[in-house]
Design a protein around this motif. Structure first.
Motif, PDB file in Angstrom:
ATOM      1  N   LEU A   1       0.803  -1.204   0.249  1.00 29.99           N
ATOM      2  CA  LEU A   1       0.121   0.074  -0.103  1.00 29.99           C
ATOM      3  C   LEU A   1       0.776   1.232  -0.167  1.00 29.99           C
ATOM      4  O   LEU A   1       0.391   2.251  -0.714  1.00 29.99           O
ATOM      5  N   GLU A   2       1.816   1.437   0.664  1.00 28.96           N
ATOM      6  CA  GLU A   2       2.722   2.376   0.845  1.00 28.96           C
ATOM      7  C   GLU A   2       3.245   2.822  -0.647  1.00 28.96           C
ATOM      8  O   GLU A   2       3.204   4.191  -0.895  1.00 28.96           O
ATOM      9  N   PRO A   3       3.993   2.052  -1.289  1.00 24.92           N
ATOM     10  CA  PRO A   3       4.665   2.353  -2.483  1.00 24.92           C
ATOM     11  C   PRO A   3       3.580   2.892  -3.488  1.00 24.92           C
ATOM     12  O   PRO A   3       3.690   3.449  -4.529  1.00 24.92           O
ATOM     13  N   ILE A   4       2.373   2.284  -3.458  1.00 28.39           N
ATOM     14  CA  ILE A   4       1.291   2.353  -4.379  1.00 28.39           C
ATOM     15  C   ILE A   4       0.717   3.799  -4.186  1.00 28.39           C
ATOM     16  O   ILE A   4       0.424   4.557  -5.323  1.00 28.39           O
ATOM     17  N   CYS A   5       0.638   4.037  -2.965  1.00 29.40           N
ATOM     18  CA  CYS A   5       0.251   5.569  -2.681  1.00 29.40           C
ATOM     19  C   CYS A   5       1.315   6.438  -3.211  1.00 29.40           C
ATOM     20  O   CYS A   5       0.680   7.392  -3.761  1.00 29.40           O
ATOM     21  N   GLN A   6       2.473   6.259  -2.995  1.00 34.82           N
ATOM     22  CA  GLN A   6       3.392   7.156  -3.616  1.00 34.82           C
ATOM     23  C   GLN A   6       3.517   7.331  -5.181  1.00 34.82           C
ATOM     24  O   GLN A   6       3.753   8.378  -5.608  1.00 34.82           O
ATOM     25  N   LEU A   7       3.293   6.031  -5.619  1.00 39.25           N
ATOM     26  CA  LEU A   7       3.156   6.108  -7.192  1.00 39.25           C
ATOM     27  C   LEU A   7       2.138   6.833  -7.600  1.00 39.25           C
ATOM     28  O   LEU A   7       2.244   7.443  -8.633  1.00 39.25           O
ATOM     29  N   TYR A   8       0.984   6.680  -6.866  1.00 40.38           N
ATOM     30  CA  TYR A   8      -0.187   7.709  -7.179  1.00 40.38           C
ATOM     31  C   TYR A   8       0.142   9.275  -7.161  1.00 40.38           C
ATOM     32  O   TYR A   8      -0.282   9.780  -8.024  1.00 40.38           O
ATOM     33  N   LYS A   9       0.936   9.482  -6.191  1.00 41.65           N
ATOM     34  CA  LYS A   9       1.296  10.719  -6.123  1.00 41.65           C
ATOM     35  C   LYS A   9       2.125  11.467  -7.325  1.00 41.65           C
ATOM     36  O   LYS A   9       2.239  12.582  -7.575  1.00 41.65           O
ATOM     37  N   ASN A  10       3.082  10.601  -7.713  1.00 41.64           N
ATOM     38  CA  ASN A  10       3.863  10.841  -8.506  1.00 41.64           C
ATOM     39  C   ASN A  10       3.332  10.941 -10.171  1.00 41.64           C
ATOM     40  O   ASN A  10       3.853  11.551 -11.063  1.00 41.64           O
ATOM     41  N   THR A  11       2.271  10.049 -10.446  1.00 48.24           N
ATOM     42  CA  THR A  11       1.517   9.795 -11.706  1.00 48.24           C
ATOM     43  C   THR A  11       0.120  10.293 -11.776  1.00 48.24           C
ATOM     44  O   THR A  11       0.029  10.646 -12.725  1.00 48.24           O
ATOM     45  N   LYS A  12      -0.378  10.704 -10.699  1.00 48.11           N
ATOM     46  CA  LYS A  12      -1.743  11.121 -10.667  1.00 48.11           C
ATOM     47  C   LYS A  12      -2.887  10.157 -11.343  1.00 48.11           C
ATOM     48  O   LYS A  12      -3.691  10.429 -11.924  1.00 48.11           O
ATOM     49  N   ASN A  13      -2.370   8.819 -11.647  1.00 53.85           N
ATOM     50  CA  ASN A  13      -3.077   7.921 -12.242  1.00 53.85           C
ATOM     51  C   ASN A  13      -4.125   7.305 -11.338  1.00 53.85           C
ATOM     52  O   ASN A  13      -3.776   6.512 -10.288  1.00 53.85           O
ATOM     53  N   ASP A  14      -5.434   7.152 -11.822  1.00 54.82           N
ATOM     54  CA  ASP A  14      -6.422   6.950 -10.705  1.00 54.82           C
ATOM     55  C   ASP A  14      -6.551   5.600 -10.238  1.00 54.82           C
ATOM     56  O   ASP A  14      -6.839   4.973  -9.208  1.00 54.82           O
ATOM     57  N   LYS A  15      -5.765   4.664 -11.169  1.00 52.60           N
ATOM     58  CA  LYS A  15      -5.824   3.307 -11.018  1.00 52.60           C
ATOM     59  C   LYS A  15      -5.049   2.881  -9.835  1.00 52.60           C
ATOM     60  O   LYS A  15      -5.278   1.651  -9.057  1.00 52.60           O
ATOM     61  N   TYR A  16      -4.055   3.432  -9.665  1.00 51.42           N
ATOM     62  CA  TYR A  16      -3.423   3.144  -8.403  1.00 51.42           C
ATOM     63  C   TYR A  16      -3.917   3.635  -6.881  1.00 51.42           C
ATOM     64  O   TYR A  16      -4.067   3.061  -6.278  1.00 51.42           O
TER      65      TYR A  16
ATOM     66  N   LEU B   1      -1.208   3.144   5.364  1.00 52.62           N
ATOM     67  CA  LEU B   1      -2.595   3.858   5.542  1.00 52.62           C
ATOM     68  C   LEU B   1      -2.381   5.203   5.893  1.00 52.62           C
ATOM     69  O   LEU B   1      -3.334   6.079   5.452  1.00 52.62           O
ATOM     70  N   LEU B   2      -1.169   5.669   6.286  1.00 56.90           N
ATOM     71  CA  LEU B   2      -1.351   7.203   6.670  1.00 56.90           C
ATOM     72  C   LEU B   2      -0.832   7.765   5.303  1.00 56.90           C
ATOM     73  O   LEU B   2      -1.237   9.026   5.092  1.00 56.90           O
ATOM     74  N   GLU B   3      -0.189   7.195   4.329  1.00 60.20           N
ATOM     75  CA  GLU B   3       0.053   7.880   2.978  1.00 60.20           C
ATOM     76  C   GLU B   3      -1.346   7.963   2.257  1.00 60.20           C
ATOM     77  O   GLU B   3      -1.570   8.896   1.730  1.00 60.20           O
ATOM     78  N   LEU B   4      -2.282   6.924   2.501  1.00 62.57           N
ATOM     79  CA  LEU B   4      -3.486   7.083   2.042  1.00 62.57           C
ATOM     80  C   LEU B   4      -4.135   7.997   2.660  1.00 62.57           C
ATOM     81  O   LEU B   4      -5.094   8.764   2.058  1.00 62.57           O
ATOM     82  N   TYR B   5      -4.152   8.141   4.021  1.00 55.87           N
ATOM     83  CA  TYR B   5      -4.811   9.573   4.710  1.00 55.87           C
ATOM     84  C   TYR B   5      -4.314  10.767   3.998  1.00 55.87           C
ATOM     85  O   TYR B   5      -5.040  11.603   4.010  1.00 55.87           O
ATOM     86  N   ARG B   6      -3.129  10.791   3.735  1.00 52.21           N
ATOM     87  CA  ARG B   6      -2.680  11.983   3.200  1.00 52.21           C
ATOM     88  C   ARG B   6      -3.268  12.416   1.799  1.00 52.21           C
ATOM     89  O   ARG B   6      -3.315  13.487   1.380  1.00 52.21           O
ATOM     90  N   LEU B   7      -3.665  11.247   1.172  1.00 50.15           N
ATOM     91  CA  LEU B   7      -4.350  11.519  -0.353  1.00 50.15           C
ATOM     92  C   LEU B   7      -5.845  11.758  -0.192  1.00 50.15           C
ATOM     93  O   LEU B   7      -6.421  12.468  -1.084  1.00 50.15           O
ATOM     94  N   THR B   8      -6.389  11.244   0.828  1.00 54.86           N
ATOM     95  CA  THR B   8      -7.919  11.260   0.982  1.00 54.86           C
ATOM     96  C   THR B   8      -8.603  12.109   2.190  1.00 54.86           C
ATOM     97  O   THR B   8      -9.664  12.497   1.807  1.00 54.86           O
ATOM     98  N   ALA B   9      -7.718  12.470   3.050  1.00 50.53           N
ATOM     99  CA  ALA B   9      -8.061  12.986   4.427  1.00 50.53           C
ATOM    100  C   ALA B   9      -9.237  12.273   4.919  1.00 50.53           C
ATOM    101  O   ALA B   9     -10.174  12.905   5.704  1.00 50.53           O
ATOM    102  N   ASP B  10      -9.656  10.939   4.630  1.00 49.72           N
ATOM    103  CA  ASP B  10     -10.439  10.221   5.369  1.00 49.72           C
ATOM    104  C   ASP B  10     -10.046   9.827   6.887  1.00 49.72           C
ATOM    105  O   ASP B  10      -8.958   9.262   7.135  1.00 49.72           O
ATOM    106  N   ASP B  11     -10.659  10.573   7.851  1.00 46.89           N
ATOM    107  CA  ASP B  11     -10.310  10.528   9.216  1.00 46.89           C
ATOM    108  C   ASP B  11     -10.012   9.268   9.917  1.00 46.89           C
ATOM    109  O   ASP B  11      -9.432   8.993  10.757  1.00 46.89           O
ATOM    110  N   LYS B  12     -11.029   8.060   9.232  1.00 39.21           N
ATOM    111  CA  LYS B  12     -10.772   6.936  10.192  1.00 39.21           C
ATOM    112  C   LYS B  12      -9.597   6.508   9.773  1.00 39.21           C
ATOM    113  O   LYS B  12      -8.930   5.526  10.501  1.00 39.21           O
TER     114      LYS B  12
END
Length: 621
Positions: free
Chosen positions: A194-209, A265-276
């Motif tokens: 999950l961690e590098p997948i989130c980082q990959l999304y930040k670098n590519t902005k490809n929604d599939k990641y 999960l923290l990396e995903l939180y940074r992308l989504t701001a989903d507080d849970k």
């Protein structure tokens, strides 16, 4: 080379600021990577670069991925490249050099050259793909590729990461598309990708990641998933029943992999701001701190959570693995970066100065895979025929990370979090603020801070006051700002930073005790953040095995007398103890030499050391 070094650090610092503030949830603090350290910590880092990072046989790490070598079915050779490589990237950020950059290039392009048309980078047989440690190895390859992409924006490196991630997603689709049933430890090892997948999304902005990242987290909630969000309020040692096979998919208490998932999960939180997501990590961190973390700042037995905080004065098998220590530091600093809360910074400091440095020998080339609180430091065994083990590859990831958080920048402030001597160059827009820290901390409690720059900055200067310090004095330009108790928080030294500002902080370094037990207690001795220990190398002392009970003052402190360090120990003190005695008259107090836990067992090879001191039981109290 000096100019190139500074340009490299400036470019990376600017990139980091842009990266941190991209997304829905902004971090409260940004680490400072443009640093020039001095003293003990600097020496430890330089030794690690010369004797561990640069000494690594890179070809041996890369050759694992040669398509001709794809014969593996159950081992974890594919993790070593990524662990060593991400350590080497941090080492380069700390002290850039042409030699180290060329080593990184050789390693990253050597890896990419082994990527086949389907995108796979690994060493597993086709029929064994996705099993055991295959996805775990993919995670570390992705982390390594993306860490290099931060340094050098080579599209070839980013494309390789995308192709590797796409291969993983395609292979899962060909299977049942369920990642939590793959690999080990209720899918935590595999789904920590999950961690590098989130980082990959930040670098590519490809929604599939981003979609893939959400699917991983959703699968955690399946009946056969690790329940990392649902069980975040449950003790980490009690989330699942004890498995029939300890190291198996059934095992749900695996410490390292669990924390790695929460980092993702923290990396995903940074992308989504989903507080849970954030709440789950914070609750789990708090539980680990309260139920597992020992006096040296780490935990886990045979690599699993086990309720170890209340058991830590007992002999414990395979205590505090280095990979656990490193990931605890990384998770704590992730939360600190996100929230700016002092408790996370302090937890990382305790672990760094004690458990982490204690696992590393002075030469910087060997790590003790497990380290007891009473016992010996022994080198870890080689794993997977790779010439090193997981902890030797992973240890530097924690070693080089924490100093970048000594000075951080917030939205409207600069924070002094760790008192490591050196210069920290904080980039504020087009301007540069240099924070000069002069101190012998943690040998003593005096910290002097000077601000250098070209202009006044509309930024506050905040200084962390450790929770263990009861008496503190903070002066700014020789005027008192704080005198007295102010623990576990930040004190605003100045509302506006002006070049030439001088800040002086004095924290209390009185010897203090931590105890455990009810009818019979055991004591641990601290001075500042440093755990103190006995070492067998002090030949004239009472032999190991004789019970020594510390002599306490009325306020539960212990008097410590600082001694010269002439034998290679970082710190030495004497204190009074009462030895056990079977003579008619009770024994009188004697002086015993103590050293810092990081040095104990590391100066004289395999010498015995002791950090818990049992109370001598008597019914005459």
């Amino acid at each position: 080379m000096k100019r190139k070094k500074n340009v490299t650090k400036i470019i990376f610092s600017v990139f980091l600021c842009l990266l941190v503030f991209y997304g829905k949830s902004q971090d409260k603090v940004v680490p400072t990577y443009d640093v020039e350290l001095e003293g003990y910590i600097n020496d430890r880092l330089v030794n690690s670069i010369n004797n561990r990072i640069l000494a690594q046989d890179v070809d041996r790490l890369v050759n694992v991925f040669d398509p001709k070598n794809r014969l593996e079915t159950d081992m974890w050779q594919s993790e070593f490249w990524g662990k060593w490589f991400t350590s080497a990237v941090l080492a380069y950020k700390f002290k850039p050099s042409e030699q180290l950059f060329q080593t990184l290039e050789k390693a990253v392009y050597g890896l990419i050259n082994n990527q086949t048309a389907d995108g796979y980078i690994g060493n597993y047989k086709q029929e064994s793909r996705l099993k055991q440690w295959d996805i775990w190895g993919t995670k570390y390859c992705l982390l390594g590729l993306l860490s290099f992409y931060e340094l050098r924006k080579d599209p070839k490196v980013l494309r390789a990461a995308e192709k590797l991630a796409n291969n993983l997603m395609d292979e899962l689709k060909k299977s049942d598309n369920i990642i939590v049933t793959k690999g080990n430890y209720r899918g935590m090892a595999a789904s920590s990708v999950l961690e590098p997948i989130c980082q990959l999304y930040k670098n590519t902005k490809n929604d599939k990641y981003l979609k893939f990242a959400h699917s991983i987290v959703d699968q955690w909630s399946l009946n056969n998933g690790p329940q990392l969000i649902e069980k975040s309020a449950v003790d980490v040692a009690k989330r699942f029943d004890k498995p029939k096979v300890w190291y198996s998919w059934e095992q749900g208490q695996k410490a390292y992999e669990m924390m790695s998932c929460y980092e993702g999960l923290l990396e995903l939180y940074r992308l989504t701001a989903d507080d849970k997501f954030k709440q789950a990590v914070e609750a789990t961190w708090e539980n680990i701190q309260n139920t597992e973390i020992n006096i040296a700042g780490s935990g886990a037995s045979t690599e699993m959570w086990f309720g170890g905080k209340q058991l830590q004065n007992n002999p414990i098998h395979h205590f505090q693995e280095v990979c656990v220590t490193v990931t605890w530091i990384k998770l704590s600093l992730q939360l600190f970066r996100l929230t700016g809360e002092a408790k996370y910074a302090e937890a990382a400091e305790k672990s760094y100065y004690n458990a982490l440095l204690g696992s590393l020998n002075l030469q910087g080339d060997k790590w003790a895979k497990y380290t007891p609180l009473n016992g010996q430091r022994l080198e870890g065994s080689e794993q997977c025929g790779m010439g090193l083990n997981c902890c030797e590859a992973s240890g530097p990831r924690g070693l080089f990370l924490l100093p970048f958080y000594a000075v951080t920048k917030g939205n409207k402030s600069i924070q002094i979090n760790y008192f490591i001597p050196g210069e920290y160059h904080v980039h504020v827009g087009k301007n540069l603020v240099t924070v000069k820290i002069e101190t012998n901390y943690p040998k003593d409690g005096q910290v002097n801070i000077r601000i250098q720059g070209t202009k006044k900055q509309d930024l506050a200067l905040e200084v962390r006051v450790p929770s263990w310090s009861r008496k503190n004095v903070l002066r700014v330009n020789n005027m008192p700002v704080l005198t007295g108790v102010s623990r576990d928080q930040y004190i605003t030294a100045k509302e506006t930073i002006v070049p030439g500002d001088e800040i002086a902080l004095q924290v209390e370094m009185t010897g203090r005790m931590e105890e455990i037990g009810n009818d019979v207690k055991s004591y641990a001795i601290f001075r500042g953040p440093i755990l103190l220990s006995r070492d067998q190398a002090f030949l004239k002392q009472v032999p190991m095995g004789i019970v020594l009970t510390p002599v306490l003052e009325k306020d539960n402190t212990i008097e410590l007398i600082s001694m010269p360090t002439e034998r290679g120990f970082w710190m030495e003190f004497t204190a009074k103890f009462i030895p056990e005695s079977y003579a008619e008259q009770s024994a009188k107090p004697i002086e015993v030499t103590l050293c810092d836990y990081a040095s104990a067992g590391n100066i004289k090879d395999h010498s015995l050391f002791q950090s818990w001191f049992p109370e001598l039981l008597t019914k005459n109290k």
